[in-house]
Design a protein around this motif. Structure first.
Motif, PDB file in Angstrom:
ATOM      1  N   ASN A  79      72.196  40.040  11.716  1.00 41.31           N
ATOM      2  CA  ASN A  79      73.270  39.238  12.325  1.00 41.31           C
ATOM      3  C   ASN A  79      73.838  39.929  13.561  1.00 41.31           C
ATOM      4  N   THR A  80      72.967  40.440  14.385  1.00 36.80           N
ATOM      5  CA  THR A  80      73.394  41.231  15.527  1.00 36.80           C
ATOM      6  C   THR A  80      72.660  40.803  16.788  1.00 36.80           C
ATOM      7  N   VAL A  81      73.392  40.761  17.877  1.00 37.57           N
ATOM      8  CA  VAL A  81      72.800  40.508  19.177  1.00 37.57           C
ATOM      9  C   VAL A  81      73.068  41.734  20.049  1.00 37.57           C
ATOM     10  N   TYR A  82      72.119  42.044  20.906  1.00 32.46           N
ATOM     11  CA  TYR A  82      72.196  43.232  21.734  1.00 32.46           C
ATOM     12  C   TYR A  82      72.139  42.871  23.221  1.00 32.46           C
ATOM     13  N   LEU A  83      72.677  43.735  24.025  1.00 33.09           N
ATOM     14  CA  LEU A  83      72.520  43.633  25.470  1.00 33.09           C
ATOM     15  C   LEU A  83      72.144  45.017  25.987  1.00 33.09           C
ATOM     16  N   GLN A  84      70.878  45.172  26.349  1.00 33.60           N
ATOM     17  CA  GLN A  84      70.405  46.415  26.929  1.00 33.60           C
ATOM     18  C   GLN A  84      70.655  46.356  28.424  1.00 33.60           C
ATOM     19  N   MET A  85      71.411  47.306  28.921  1.00 33.43           N
ATOM     20  CA  MET A  85      71.786  47.319  30.339  1.00 33.43           C
ATOM     21  C   MET A  85      71.218  48.558  31.000  1.00 33.43           C
ATOM     22  N   ASN A  86      70.312  48.344  31.932  1.00 29.49           N
ATOM     23  CA  ASN A  86      69.687  49.446  32.661  1.00 29.49           C
ATOM     24  C   ASN A  86      70.061  49.383  34.136  1.00 29.49           C
TER      25      ASN A  86
END
Length: 125
Positions: A79-86
């Motif tokens: 139940n998790t959403v991620y935002l990978q920011m590079n």
């Protein structure tokens, strides 16, 4: 009916990376989190769309300003959403908000059903 809690914000130097997480909970998660997204709001500015994903993760959209640098993903088992920011830039500095909606269109229109409390991301130049 859906609670969203963001984490992972912080201070990073320009060019660095951060990964934001948004943990969702609630009895109606399966319906009200069919689409999930990230928005951000910098001081003195309006909240703006950053990225969105549908339930399966096969459909994603990004603001032009983050395309090629940010990646949204979700793990429905957690139940998790991620935002990978590079390749972060000073102009990425903002409070980042997680959002969920029963329809993908609601995210795109900036009118999701639920918001998290936000997590601060500060990029130093």
């Amino acid at each position: 009916q859906v609670q969203l809690v963001e984490s992972g914000g912080g201070l990073v130097q320009a060019g660095g990376s951060l990964r934001l997480s948004c943990a969702a909970s609630g009895r109606s998660f399966g319906y009200y989190a069919r689409a999930m997204g990230w928005f951000r709001q910098a001081p003195g500015q309006e909240r703006e769309f950053v990225a969105a994903t549908d339930w399966s993760g096969s459909t994603t959209d990004y603001a032009d300003s983050v395309k090629g640098r940010f990646t949204i993903s979700r793990d429905n088992a957690k139940n998790t959403v991620y935002l990978q920011m590079n390749s972060l830039k000073a102009e990425d500095t903002a409070v980042y908000y997680c959002a969920s909606a029963s329809s993908y269109g609601s995210i795109g229109r900036g009118s999701p059903g639920y918001w998290g409390q936000g997590t601060q991301v500060t990029v130093s130049s």
